[in-house]
Motif scaffolding. Structure first.
Motif, PDB file in Angstrom:
ATOM      1  N   THR A 178      15.237  19.965 -19.376  1.00  0.00           N
ATOM      2  CA  THR A 178      14.805  18.942 -18.426  1.00  0.00           C
ATOM      3  C   THR A 178      13.909  17.919 -19.101  1.00  0.00           C
ATOM      4  OG1 THR A 178      14.900  20.571 -16.635  1.00  0.00           O
ATOM      5  CG2 THR A 178      13.657  18.551 -16.213  1.00  0.00           C
ATOM      6  N   LEU A 179      13.089  18.381 -20.017  1.00  0.00           N
ATOM      7  CA  LEU A 179      12.103  17.508 -20.658  1.00  0.00           C
ATOM      8  C   LEU A 179      12.684  16.679 -21.800  1.00  0.00           C
ATOM      9  CD1 LEU A 179       9.116  19.994 -20.748  1.00  0.00           C
ATOM     10  CD2 LEU A 179       9.134  17.796 -19.571  1.00  0.00           C
ATOM     11  N   ARG A 180      13.828  17.064 -22.307  1.00  0.00           N
ATOM     12  CA  ARG A 180      14.384  16.355 -23.464  1.00  0.00           C
ATOM     13  C   ARG A 180      14.520  14.863 -23.167  1.00  0.00           C
ATOM     14  NH1 ARG A 180      18.592  19.247 -24.068  1.00  0.00           N
ATOM     15  NH2 ARG A 180      17.609  20.731 -25.490  1.00  0.00           N
ATOM     16  N   ASP A 181      13.967  14.033 -24.067  1.00  0.00           N
ATOM     17  CA  ASP A 181      13.984  12.570 -23.900  1.00  0.00           C
ATOM     18  C   ASP A 181      13.347  12.138 -22.586  1.00  0.00           C
ATOM     19  OD1 ASP A 181      15.413  12.330 -26.332  1.00  0.00           O
ATOM     20  OD2 ASP A 181      17.302  12.689 -25.272  1.00  0.00           O
ATOM     21  N   PRO A 213       8.097  16.570 -24.019  1.00  0.00           N
ATOM     22  CA  PRO A 213       8.983  17.584 -24.596  1.00  0.00           C
ATOM     23  C   PRO A 213       8.372  18.446 -25.692  1.00  0.00           C
ATOM     24  CG  PRO A 213      10.081  15.453 -24.479  1.00  0.00           C
ATOM     25  CD  PRO A 213       8.645  15.219 -24.199  1.00  0.00           C
ATOM     26  N   HIS A 214       7.221  18.078 -26.269  1.00  0.00           N
ATOM     27  CA  HIS A 214       6.656  18.919 -27.322  1.00  0.00           C
ATOM     28  C   HIS A 214       6.017  20.170 -26.716  1.00  0.00           C
ATOM     29  CE1 HIS A 214       3.244  16.287 -26.164  1.00  0.00           C
ATOM     30  NE2 HIS A 214       2.474  17.311 -26.502  1.00  0.00           N
ATOM     31  N   PHE A 215       5.833  21.197 -27.522  1.00  0.00           N
ATOM     32  CA  PHE A 215       5.389  22.499 -26.995  1.00  0.00           C
ATOM     33  C   PHE A 215       3.882  22.559 -26.757  1.00  0.00           C
ATOM     34  CE2 PHE A 215       3.880  26.915 -27.906  1.00  0.00           C
ATOM     35  CZ  PHE A 215       4.394  27.513 -26.765  1.00  0.00           C
TER      36      PHE A 215
END
Length: 317
Positions: A178-181, A213-215
């Motif tokens: 979901t968070l990608r881009d 998107p980063h952890f």
């Protein structure tokens, strides 16, 4: 050296719990008493945390068992709303136990010490109940704190955090697909960290959080309106004077990058920029939400309460 203090951890399944266990494992003055996780009960610690050199198994302790475990320190790393039964049992059966709560449950309770050491260590007077500040709240207070009393109107803080800040319960905010881009805004008014910071600083702060998107790691960009005109030399000097003896705070002229703070224990502050009239200041801070935003700060507070060097087991582990 005196015998190590025994520490118990409740809520070990989360990301912060894993970071705490790493810190306990290398702390020369701490010894693990128990690690409680309902989901992982009965499993060896090494099964879930192979990178941590600890023997033993996860347990599933209820409040009575945790209060009767005979440890010196209990760290509560559970979701908001879960701490009260454990605190009540410890209050009744082992009131001398040091309790550090990482949730928001006691951050608004004047009976607890609010442990943001760089700003509040002067208020510590032997309290055995410590509330760890929120991750975003830590960054915001360190940015805004040096200017309290000289602010003209509310401070606006734009925050972006990695998805580890959303915990392990599945949701859009911690789903990499979901968070990608993407960048997801949430709770854009009246966020609990907004209320926490406004209360602690005694000045209104308006906070707009987002998840990226980063952890791990977060960024706060703060917009401050000042009553008087300042120049950049004054700004640099103000932060340098406030944090000159703080080993976990690093100042820099350029804006800090979140990728450069991930996995590190401290806070980076910089990027200070002034408007043409010298009364609008923008400043940026980054920190690792799992470390200085949670686990590292908990160990700082334990060290403070125990009378040890505040960075024991952090910078010398």
């Amino acid at each position: 050296m005196n015998a190590p203090l025994r520490i118990g951890l409740l809520g070990a399944r989360g990301f912060v719990g894993a970071e705490l266990l790493k810190l306990v494992a290398r702390h020369p003055c701490l010894e693990l008493g128990f690690v409680s996780s309902r989901e992982w009960a009965g499993q060896p610690l090494s099964a879930q945390l192979p990178e941590v050199d600890l023997r033993g198994r996860f347990e599933n302790l209820d409040p009575k068992a945790a209060a009767g475990a005979g440890v010196d320190i209990v760290v509560l790393a559970m979701p908001n709303g879960a701490a009260a039964p454990f605190v009540a049992e410890i209050d009744a059966k082992a009131p001398g136990t040091l309790v550090v709560d990482l949730s928001a449950d006691y951050r608004f309770d004047d009976g607890w010490y609010y442990g943001l050491p760089e700003l509040t260590r002067g208020r510590y007077a032997g309290q055995r109940r410590i509330s760890n500040p929120g991750c975003y709240a830590t960054a915001m207070q360190l940015l805004v704190g040096p200017w309290v009393g000289e602010l003209d109107g509310p401070v606006q803080c734009f925050g972006v955090s990695g998805y580890s800040g959303a915990g392990t319960t599945p949701s859009d905010k911690n789903n990499p697909d979901t968070l990608r881009d993407n960048l997801i805004p949430y709770t854009l008014v009246n966020h609990i960290h907004e209320r926490e910071v406004s209360r602690q600083l005694g000045h209104p702060v308006e906070f707009m959080p987002h998840v990226a998107p980063h952890f791990r790691g977060l960024t706060i960009t703060a917009n401050l309106r000042l009553r008087e005109v300042v120049d950049l030399d004054t700004v640099r000097a103000r932060y340098a004077s406030r944090y000159v003896d703080e080993p976990l705070i690093a100042l820099q002229d350029g804006a800090p990058w979140v990728s450069r703070i991930a996995g590190r224990h401290g806070v980076q502050i910089g990027g200070w920029t002034l408007s043409a009239d010298g009364r609008r200041l923008v400043v940026v801070a980054t920190l690792d939400n799992l470390l200085k935003g949670a686990a590292t700060q908990a160990v700082q507070n334990i060290n403070l309460a125990a009378g040890w060097a505040e960075t024991e087991g952090i910078l010398n582990g």
